[in-house]
Design an enzyme around this catalytic site. Structure first.
Site, short mmCIF file in Angstrom:
data_model
loop_
_atom_site.label_atom_id
_atom_site.label_comp_id
_atom_site.label_asym_id
_atom_site.label_seq_id
_atom_site.Cartn_x
_atom_site.Cartn_y
_atom_site.Cartn_z
N ASP A 66 0.86 -1.18 0.00
CA ASP A 66 0.00 0.00 0.00
C ASP A 66 0.90 1.23 0.00
O ASP A 66 1.91 1.26 0.70
CB ASP A 66 -0.90 0.02 1.23
CG ASP A 66 -2.01 -1.02 1.17
OD1 ASP A 66 -2.36 -1.47 0.07
OD2 ASP A 66 -2.53 -1.39 2.25
N ASP A 83 -7.03 -1.77 -4.09
CA ASP A 83 -8.03 -1.49 -3.05
C ASP A 83 -9.16 -0.62 -3.60
O ASP A 83 -10.34 -0.85 -3.31
CB ASP A 83 -7.38 -0.79 -1.85
CG ASP A 83 -6.36 -1.65 -1.14
OD1 ASP A 83 -6.43 -2.89 -1.25
OD2 ASP A 83 -5.48 -1.08 -0.48
#
Length: 169
Positions: A117, A136
């Site tokens: 991320d 995501d």
């Protein structure tokens, strides 16, 4: 199903390319953070070993492989569901977006042991402590699209309205 597959492939490639460019190309792994357009867009390295926002995070291999299996089962179910039912084009695109995002995070878990991320966005006095990635966003958008564009196939789903059923005595 060609539409679902091509959208899934496009999302998967966008996710993996952005991760390679930012995490490895810009060496975010070592740098930890890069301010791009603060506070609106920053790159903040985070290795997510759990689900969204690090929930159920664990260093254990059981959780890692459990999330991989769960993701693959969900991808398989969405693929099967979208192939079996007559859905409009927006529902098929949504299915492809969700599948591409899920597979992008699966590859991370297999290759790195965690999801990479790196996107961090804050605004209007709110300092967001969380990081996320293109996969995501795709998973969220695909799931929302499936909710919005399935069911009663009216104009929103790109399909034709269902004919009214006659009651039989």
């Amino acid at each position: 199903m060609r539409r679902v597959a091509s959208v899934a492939l496009a999302i998967f490639l966008i996710d993996q390319i952005t991760k390679l460019v930012v995490v490895f190309g810009l060496d975010l792994r070592a740098r930890g953070e890069i301010d791009v357009l603060p506070p609106l867009l920053n790159f903040r390295m985070a290795w997510n070993r759990g689900v969204n926002f690090g929930l159920m995070s664990s260093e254990g291999e059981l959780m890692r492989w459990g999330l991989i299996v769960l993701s693959i089962l969900i991808v398989g179910w969405v693929w099967h569901w979208s192939a079996k039912s007559a859905h409009g084009p927006l529902a098929r695109i949504s299915a492809g977006v969700l599948i591409g995002g899920a597979l992008g995070n699966v590859v991370d878990r297999v290759a790195y042991g965690a999801v990479a991320d790196f996107l961090n966005m804050s605004c209007c006095g709110f300092d967001n402590p969380y990081a996320f990635n293109v996969a995501d966003i795709a998973i969220f958008a695909g799931a929302a699209g499936l909710v919005l564009f399935t069911g009663d196939r009216g104009a929103a789903s790109g399909g034709k309205p269902r004919p009214k059923r006659r009651k039989t005595p």
